[in-house]
Design a protein around this motif. Structure first.
Motif, PDB file in Angstrom:
ATOM      1  N   GLY A 109       0.828  -1.198   0.000  1.00 56.26           N
ATOM      2  CA  GLY A 109       0.000   0.000   0.000  1.00 56.26           C
ATOM      3  C   GLY A 109       0.865   1.251   0.000  1.00 56.26           C
ATOM      4  N   VAL A 110       0.547   2.158   0.935  1.00 55.86           N
ATOM      5  CA  VAL A 110       1.345   3.378   1.061  1.00 55.86           C
ATOM      6  C   VAL A 110       2.391   3.260   2.165  1.00 55.86           C
ATOM      7  CG1 VAL A 110      -0.508   4.817   0.165  1.00 55.86           C
ATOM      8  CG2 VAL A 110      -0.359   4.414   2.633  1.00 55.86           C
ATOM      9  N   SER A 111       2.492   2.080   2.772  1.00 61.61           N
ATOM     10  CA  SER A 111       3.448   1.890   3.874  1.00 61.61           C
ATOM     11  C   SER A 111       4.877   1.876   3.359  1.00 61.61           C
ATOM     12  CB  SER A 111       3.166   0.570   4.605  1.00 61.61           C
ATOM     13  OG  SER A 111       1.849   0.510   5.089  1.00 61.61           O
ATOM     14  N   ARG A 112       5.776   2.389   4.169  1.00 61.09           N
ATOM     15  CA  ARG A 112       7.193   2.304   3.843  1.00 61.09           C
ATOM     16  C   ARG A 112       7.756   1.019   4.434  1.00 61.09           C
ATOM     17  NH1 ARG A 112      10.176   7.929   4.995  1.00 61.09           N
ATOM     18  NH2 ARG A 112      11.778   6.803   3.832  1.00 61.09           N
ATOM     19  N   LEU A 113       8.757   0.468   3.757  1.00 58.82           N
ATOM     20  CA  LEU A 113       9.361  -0.797   4.173  1.00 58.82           C
ATOM     21  C   LEU A 113      10.865  -0.613   4.317  1.00 58.82           C
ATOM     22  CD1 LEU A 113       7.427  -3.055   1.664  1.00 58.82           C
ATOM     23  CD2 LEU A 113       7.115  -3.105   4.133  1.00 58.82           C
ATOM     24  N   ARG A 114      11.442  -1.315   5.278  1.00 61.38           N
ATOM     25  CA  ARG A 114      12.886  -1.281   5.487  1.00 61.38           C
ATOM     26  C   ARG A 114      13.451  -2.667   5.202  1.00 61.38           C
ATOM     27  NH1 ARG A 114      14.928   0.841  11.162  1.00 61.38           N
ATOM     28  NH2 ARG A 114      13.932   2.711  10.290  1.00 61.38           N
ATOM     29  N   ARG A 115      14.549  -2.713   4.457  1.00 62.68           N
ATOM     30  CA  ARG A 115      15.199  -3.983   4.131  1.00 62.68           C
ATOM     31  C   ARG A 115      16.222  -4.341   5.204  1.00 62.68           C
ATOM     32  NH1 ARG A 115      15.826  -4.356  -2.167  1.00 62.68           N
ATOM     33  NH2 ARG A 115      14.353  -2.783  -2.871  1.00 62.68           N
ATOM     34  N   VAL A 116      16.180  -5.580   5.667  1.00 65.29           N
ATOM     35  CA  VAL A 116      17.213  -6.092   6.567  1.00 65.29           C
ATOM     36  C   VAL A 116      17.587  -7.499   6.112  1.00 65.29           C
ATOM     37  CG1 VAL A 116      16.419  -4.714   8.538  1.00 65.29           C
ATOM     38  CG2 VAL A 116      15.584  -7.051   8.243  1.00 65.29           C
ATOM     39  N   GLU A 117      18.780  -7.914   6.471  1.00 69.18           N
ATOM     40  CA  GLU A 117      19.224  -9.266   6.158  1.00 69.18           C
ATOM     41  C   GLU A 117      18.868 -10.172   7.320  1.00 69.18           C
ATOM     42  OE1 GLU A 117      23.514 -11.393   5.627  1.00 69.18           O
ATOM     43  OE2 GLU A 117      23.122  -9.666   4.325  1.00 69.18           O
ATOM     44  N   LEU A 118      18.211 -11.292   7.027  1.00 74.85           N
ATOM     45  CA  LEU A 118      17.790 -12.201   8.091  1.00 74.85           C
ATOM     46  C   LEU A 118      18.996 -12.897   8.724  1.00 74.85           C
ATOM     47  CD1 LEU A 118      14.506 -13.910   6.812  1.00 74.85           C
ATOM     48  CD2 LEU A 118      14.784 -12.305   8.719  1.00 74.85           C
ATOM     49  N   GLU A 119      19.077 -12.782  10.028  1.00 74.67           N
ATOM     50  CA  GLU A 119      20.090 -13.442  10.831  1.00 74.67           C
ATOM     51  C   GLU A 119      19.508 -13.622  12.227  1.00 74.67           C
ATOM     52  OE1 GLU A 119      23.441 -10.852  10.952  1.00 74.67           O
ATOM     53  OE2 GLU A 119      22.334  -9.181  11.830  1.00 74.67           O
TER      54      GLU A 119
END
Length: 272
Positions: A118-128
């Motif tokens: 939608g209009v939400s912002r997303l942050r990328r992280v590396e899974l650990e």
């Protein structure tokens, strides 16, 4: 897709060292971005069309750039790859060189995975282990991740759980063959009624065996709150995704989770 080019400001580097960092194909997916060394044809086109790159020529001295294209019929076993020499105001010239030699590098960066909600912002992280989940303002650690999830790109919703409590859908597109994972707090024994029954269980995707996957919740949903001494079980499902095919991932209200992606195969074969 949009592409960006970055010059390694540290200076010349051997191709053997680059292969250690990016893999044998000189292409790698990092946090959802495809990072690669251009092929001979790609770099020739770039140097021909982008005159501003001539600032790297250091005056009248020529600059040598690596490409990922091996000499001959695409066989990298010889250890010789094509390089381009660029001189200010002159066309580039191609020649083969040993991979142990040091030359300058222009890295190409493009989006391997794109996710919108939608209009939400997303942050990328590396899974650990103990990576924060699932909202940027509520850092609750994930633990017990199965091996196949380690290194995948996880997309965290910005804000709080309350701000993201409505039903919605993630839209996912990949430029490389990918595996899409859906992670969500589950309640298999109905301890909390229907509180955790509105996530990804109804997608019909393949279930990932993750018996130790847990989320340790906060005592109250604030950034500085203490963690509770117990954890919530997290379910994980997966499916494959072909390049360029949009995928809709719907969810109900009260989702405590998100989606993650990883490359299904090595990012690409050596360029001809």
């Amino acid at each position: 897709p949009s592409r960006w080019y970055y010059h390694l400001s540290s200076g010349a580097v051997s191709l053997a060292r680059l292969r250690t960092a990016l893999g044998v194909d000189l292409r790698a997916v990092l946090k959802g971005y495809l990072v690669s060394l251009p092929s001979k044809a790609e770099l020739e086109d770039l140097l021909r069309s982008a005159g501003e790159i001539e600032v790297l020529s250091l005056g009248s001295r020529p600059v040598q750039f690596w490409t990922r294209s091996p000499e001959g019929l695409g066989d990298a076993s010889s250890g010789r790859f094509w390089a381009l020499q660029q001189r200010l105001g002159a066309p580039s010239a191609a020649y083969a060189a040993e991979e142990v030699q040091e030359k300058h590098v222009l890295l190409e960066v493009s989006e391997a995975f794109s996710v919108v909600h939608g209009v939400s912002r997303l942050r990328r992280v590396e899974l650990e282990e103990k990576v924060p989940c699932c909202f940027t303002e509520e850092a609750q650690p994930l633990q017990g991740l199965p091996g196949e999830l380690l290194g995948a790109t996880f997309f965290i919703l910005e804000g709080t759980s309350h701000a993201n409590s409505q039903p919605g859908r993630f839209t996912v597109v990949a430029s490389v063959p990918a595996v899409v994972y859906a992670l969500d707090v589950i309640d298999p024994h109905n301890k909390d009624g229907m509180l955790y029954k509105k996530g990804f269980e109804a997608l019909g995707w393949e279930r990932v065996s993750a018996p130790q996957l847990r989320l340790q919740p906060l005592s109250v949903p604030t950034p500085n709150a203490e963690l509770k001494p117990w954890s919530l079980q997290v379910g994980c499902w997966r499916r494959s995704l072909a390049p360029g095919v949009p995928l809709e991932v719907p969810h109900g209200s009260g989702l405590v989770g998100s989606v993650a992606l990883s490359a299904a195969v090595p990012a690409g074969a050596a360029a001809p």
